[in-house]
Scaffold this motif. Structure first.
Motif, PDB file in Angstrom:
ATOM      1  N   GLY A 265      32.255 -10.568  11.744  1.00  0.00           N
ATOM      2  CA  GLY A 265      32.378 -10.037  13.087  1.00  0.00           C
ATOM      3  C   GLY A 265      32.269 -11.063  14.188  1.00  0.00           C
ATOM      4  N   ASP A 266      31.859 -12.289  13.886  1.00  0.00           N
ATOM      5  CA  ASP A 266      31.769 -13.323  14.917  1.00  0.00           C
ATOM      6  C   ASP A 266      33.144 -13.618  15.512  1.00  0.00           C
ATOM      7  OD1 ASP A 266      29.077 -13.570  14.589  1.00  0.00           O
ATOM      8  OD2 ASP A 266      29.124 -15.550  13.625  1.00  0.00           O
ATOM      9  N   ARG A 267      33.148 -13.949  16.785  1.00  0.00           N
ATOM     10  CA  ARG A 267      34.402 -14.301  17.457  1.00  0.00           C
ATOM     11  C   ARG A 267      34.809 -15.718  17.073  1.00  0.00           C
ATOM     12  NH1 ARG A 267      34.059 -12.968  23.774  1.00  0.00           N
ATOM     13  NH2 ARG A 267      36.254 -13.585  23.560  1.00  0.00           N
ATOM     14  N   THR A 268      36.109 -15.903  16.868  1.00  0.00           N
ATOM     15  CA  THR A 268      36.668 -17.218  16.596  1.00  0.00           C
ATOM     16  C   THR A 268      37.857 -17.439  17.532  1.00  0.00           C
ATOM     17  OG1 THR A 268      38.424 -16.680  14.994  1.00  0.00           O
ATOM     18  CG2 THR A 268      36.154 -16.724  14.161  1.00  0.00           C
ATOM     19  N   ALA A 269      38.412 -18.633  17.498  1.00  0.00           N
ATOM     20  CA  ALA A 269      39.593 -18.933  18.309  1.00  0.00           C
ATOM     21  C   ALA A 269      40.825 -18.193  17.802  1.00  0.00           C
ATOM     22  CB  ALA A 269      39.860 -20.434  18.326  1.00  0.00           C
ATOM     23  N   CYS A 270      40.724 -17.559  16.638  1.00  0.00           N
ATOM     24  CA  CYS A 270      41.827 -16.778  16.073  1.00  0.00           C
ATOM     25  C   CYS A 270      41.436 -15.318  15.879  1.00  0.00           C
ATOM     26  CB  CYS A 270      42.267 -17.384  14.746  1.00  0.00           C
ATOM     27  SG  CYS A 270      43.160 -18.943  14.908  1.00  0.00           S
ATOM     28  N   GLY A 271      40.484 -14.830  16.668  1.00  0.00           N
ATOM     29  CA  GLY A 271      40.072 -13.439  16.572  1.00  0.00           C
ATOM     30  C   GLY A 271      38.776 -13.276  15.797  1.00  0.00           C
TER      31      GLY A 271
ATOM     32  N   PHE B  45      36.004 -12.754  12.957  1.00  0.00           N
ATOM     33  CA  PHE B  45      35.940 -13.127  11.545  1.00  0.00           C
ATOM     34  C   PHE B  45      35.659 -11.874  10.726  1.00  0.00           C
ATOM     35  CE2 PHE B  45      34.085 -14.647   7.620  1.00  0.00           C
ATOM     36  CZ  PHE B  45      34.894 -15.725   7.320  1.00  0.00           C
ATOM     37  N   ASN B  46      36.517 -11.608   9.755  1.00  0.00           N
ATOM     38  CA  ASN B  46      36.408 -10.408   8.929  1.00  0.00           C
ATOM     39  C   ASN B  46      36.234 -10.824   7.474  1.00  0.00           C
ATOM     40  OD1 ASN B  46      36.689  -8.023   7.495  1.00  0.00           O
ATOM     41  ND2 ASN B  46      38.350  -7.239   8.771  1.00  0.00           N
ATOM     42  N   GLU B  47      35.021 -10.653   6.931  1.00  0.00           N
ATOM     43  CA  GLU B  47      34.759 -11.056   5.552  1.00  0.00           C
ATOM     44  C   GLU B  47      35.568 -10.258   4.541  1.00  0.00           C
ATOM     45  OE1 GLU B  47      30.553 -10.786   5.042  1.00  0.00           O
ATOM     46  OE2 GLU B  47      30.189 -12.796   5.835  1.00  0.00           O
ATOM     47  N   ASP B  48      36.041  -9.082   4.942  1.00  0.00           N
ATOM     48  CA  ASP B  48      36.866  -8.296   4.026  1.00  0.00           C
ATOM     49  C   ASP B  48      38.236  -8.928   3.822  1.00  0.00           C
ATOM     50  OD1 ASP B  48      34.888  -6.411   3.673  1.00  0.00           O
ATOM     51  OD2 ASP B  48      35.621  -5.101   5.275  1.00  0.00           O
ATOM     52  N   ASP B  49      38.677  -9.738   4.787  1.00  0.00           N
ATOM     53  CA  ASP B  49      39.982 -10.392   4.692  1.00  0.00           C
ATOM     54  C   ASP B  49      39.912 -11.735   3.976  1.00  0.00           C
ATOM     55  OD1 ASP B  49      41.139  -8.285   6.052  1.00  0.00           O
ATOM     56  OD2 ASP B  49      40.974  -9.258   8.015  1.00  0.00           O
ATOM     57  N   ALA B  50      38.854 -12.511   4.234  1.00  0.00           N
ATOM     58  CA  ALA B  50      38.744 -13.850   3.649  1.00  0.00           C
ATOM     59  C   ALA B  50      37.325 -14.367   3.805  1.00  0.00           C
ATOM     60  CB  ALA B  50      39.720 -14.811   4.333  1.00  0.00           C
ATOM     61  N   ASP B  51      36.930 -15.271   2.898  1.00  0.00           N
ATOM     62  CA  ASP B  51      35.615 -15.894   3.046  1.00  0.00           C
ATOM     63  C   ASP B  51      35.698 -17.177   3.868  1.00  0.00           C
ATOM     64  OD1 ASP B  51      36.833 -17.583   1.232  1.00  0.00           O
ATOM     65  OD2 ASP B  51      35.449 -17.173  -0.408  1.00  0.00           O
ATOM     66  N   ALA B  52      36.921 -17.584   4.205  1.00  0.00           N
ATOM     67  CA  ALA B  52      37.139 -18.753   5.053  1.00  0.00           C
ATOM     68  C   ALA B  52      38.584 -18.734   5.534  1.00  0.00           C
ATOM     69  CB  ALA B  52      36.855 -20.044   4.290  1.00  0.00           C
ATOM     70  N   PHE B  53      38.843 -19.366   6.675  1.00  0.00           N
ATOM     71  CA  PHE B  53      40.228 -19.554   7.093  1.00  0.00           C
ATOM     72  C   PHE B  53      40.339 -20.731   8.052  1.00  0.00           C
ATOM     73  CE2 PHE B  53      38.850 -16.317  10.280  1.00  0.00           C
ATOM     74  CZ  PHE B  53      39.170 -16.986  11.467  1.00  0.00           C
ATOM     75  N   TYR B  54      41.546 -21.264   8.132  1.00  0.00           N
ATOM     76  CA  TYR B  54      41.863 -22.332   9.075  1.00  0.00           C
ATOM     77  C   TYR B  54      42.525 -21.713  10.289  1.00  0.00           C
ATOM     78  CZ  TYR B  54      43.930 -26.518  11.132  1.00  0.00           C
ATOM     79  OH  TYR B  54      44.283 -27.524  12.003  1.00  0.00           O
ATOM     80  N   CYS B  55      42.065 -22.083  11.460  1.00  0.00           N
ATOM     81  CA  CYS B  55      42.596 -21.542  12.711  1.00  0.00           C
ATOM     82  C   CYS B  55      43.360 -22.627  13.451  1.00  0.00           C
ATOM     83  CB  CYS B  55      41.441 -21.015  13.566  1.00  0.00           C
ATOM     84  SG  CYS B  55      41.946 -20.442  15.210  1.00  0.00           S
ATOM     85  N   ASP B  56      44.672 -22.443  13.582  1.00  0.00           N
ATOM     86  CA  ASP B  56      45.447 -23.461  14.293  1.00  0.00           C
ATOM     87  C   ASP B  56      45.227 -23.391  15.798  1.00  0.00           C
ATOM     88  OD1 ASP B  56      46.878 -21.164  14.838  1.00  0.00           O
ATOM     89  OD2 ASP B  56      48.696 -21.798  13.803  1.00  0.00           O
TER      90      ASP B  56
ATOM     91  N   ASN C  74      42.432 -23.729  17.363  1.00  0.00           N
ATOM     92  CA  ASN C  74      41.549 -24.842  17.749  1.00  0.00           C
ATOM     93  C   ASN C  74      41.410 -25.858  16.617  1.00  0.00           C
ATOM     94  OD1 ASN C  74      39.981 -23.406  15.945  1.00  0.00           O
ATOM     95  ND2 ASN C  74      38.103 -23.530  17.170  1.00  0.00           N
ATOM     96  N   THR C  75      42.303 -25.766  15.623  1.00  0.00           N
ATOM     97  CA  THR C  75      42.301 -26.634  14.440  1.00  0.00           C
ATOM     98  C   THR C  75      40.915 -26.691  13.797  1.00  0.00           C
ATOM     99  OG1 THR C  75      41.906 -28.715  15.638  1.00  0.00           O
ATOM    100  CG2 THR C  75      44.205 -28.020  15.346  1.00  0.00           C
TER     101      THR C  75
END
Length: 241
Positions: free
Chosen positions: A74-80, A82-93, A95-96
């Protein structure tokens, strides 16, 4: 030759040589807290940056570092959010940056320390592979392809991107097998992580590649230690199934 062909099929990173072997000093952490995960992920990131920087520069690109953000669901990221149901990690272009859901990377009785540490190494290396794609221009032309396709053709393009990130991860891990002690149980744990395929979760979209495809690209680059083994864009569809 179009710019798309230049950056996807004939990118200079493929001829930039092996990923460097560097001295990695990782904490022997039990990975039981957010702090543990943050410290371990940053130590792996330091290894990744030092190993990949000369490769990116030999591809005639100015290297720009990335950063890892250890977050909660649920934390905010530069790409929306964070949803643990979707992924345990992701790269956000946007803010790289690499975003890591720390609770998915803690060790427990069913997830021992050796496996947790090795899995976190692989996840960081995979997400860093997306950073390499961003730096050398692959991501830009992937976006163009993705925008003009749909359905199964669009999923194939996503698999090419994701399998390449896995392949880049394997090149780093193969080049640094000794310093990361990827032998015995740790090597088996790496294989468990790298060989996972879309069929392992039938409810998920077929967008990361089958276990057969993941194994093919992982084994190739782990052996050669080079992004030369990672040109998923010129591979026949059966190799990115």
């Amino acid at each position: 030759m179009s710019l798309e062909e230049t950056y996807l099929l004939h990118n200079k990173v493929y001829s930039a040589g092996r990923v460097a072997a560097v001295s990695c000093r990782l904490p022997d952490s039990g990975l039981v807290s957010r702090k543990d995960v943050r410290l371990y992920a940053n130590a792996v990131l330091d290894c990744l940056q030092r190993a990949w920087k000369p490769v990116v520069e030999r591809a005639d690109v100015v290297y720009q570092p990335t950063k890892v953000y250890v977050v909660d669901d649920g934390d905010r990221t530069a790409c929306g959010p964070f949803n643990e149901d979707d992924a345990d990690a992701f790269y956000c272009d946007g803010n790289t940056g690499i975003y890591l859901g720390w609770k998915d990377h803690v060790a427990d009785e069913d997830y021992p320390k050796v496996w947790a540490q090795t899995y976190l190494q692989f996840v960081m290396a995979h997400e860093f592979g997306h950073h390499v794609q961003q730096l050398v221009g692959i991501s830009t032309y992937y976006d163009d392809r993705w925008d003009r396709t749909k359905g199964s053709a669009q999923l194939e393009q996503t698999r090419r991107l994701e399998l390449q990130a896995t392949c880049f991860a394997a090149a780093f891990l193969g080049a640094n097998q000794d310093t990361l002690n990827l032998h015995g149980a740790r090597l088996a744990a790496y294989h468990d992580a790298a060989y996972v395929g879309d069929e392992d979760d039938p409810s998920a979209p077929h967008d990361h590649g089958s276990s057969k495809s993941s194994t093919y690209w992982s084994d190739a680059a782990f052996t050669t230690k080079s992004p030369a083994s990672c040109n998923t864009w010129s591979a026949p569809p059966k190799r990115v199934a």
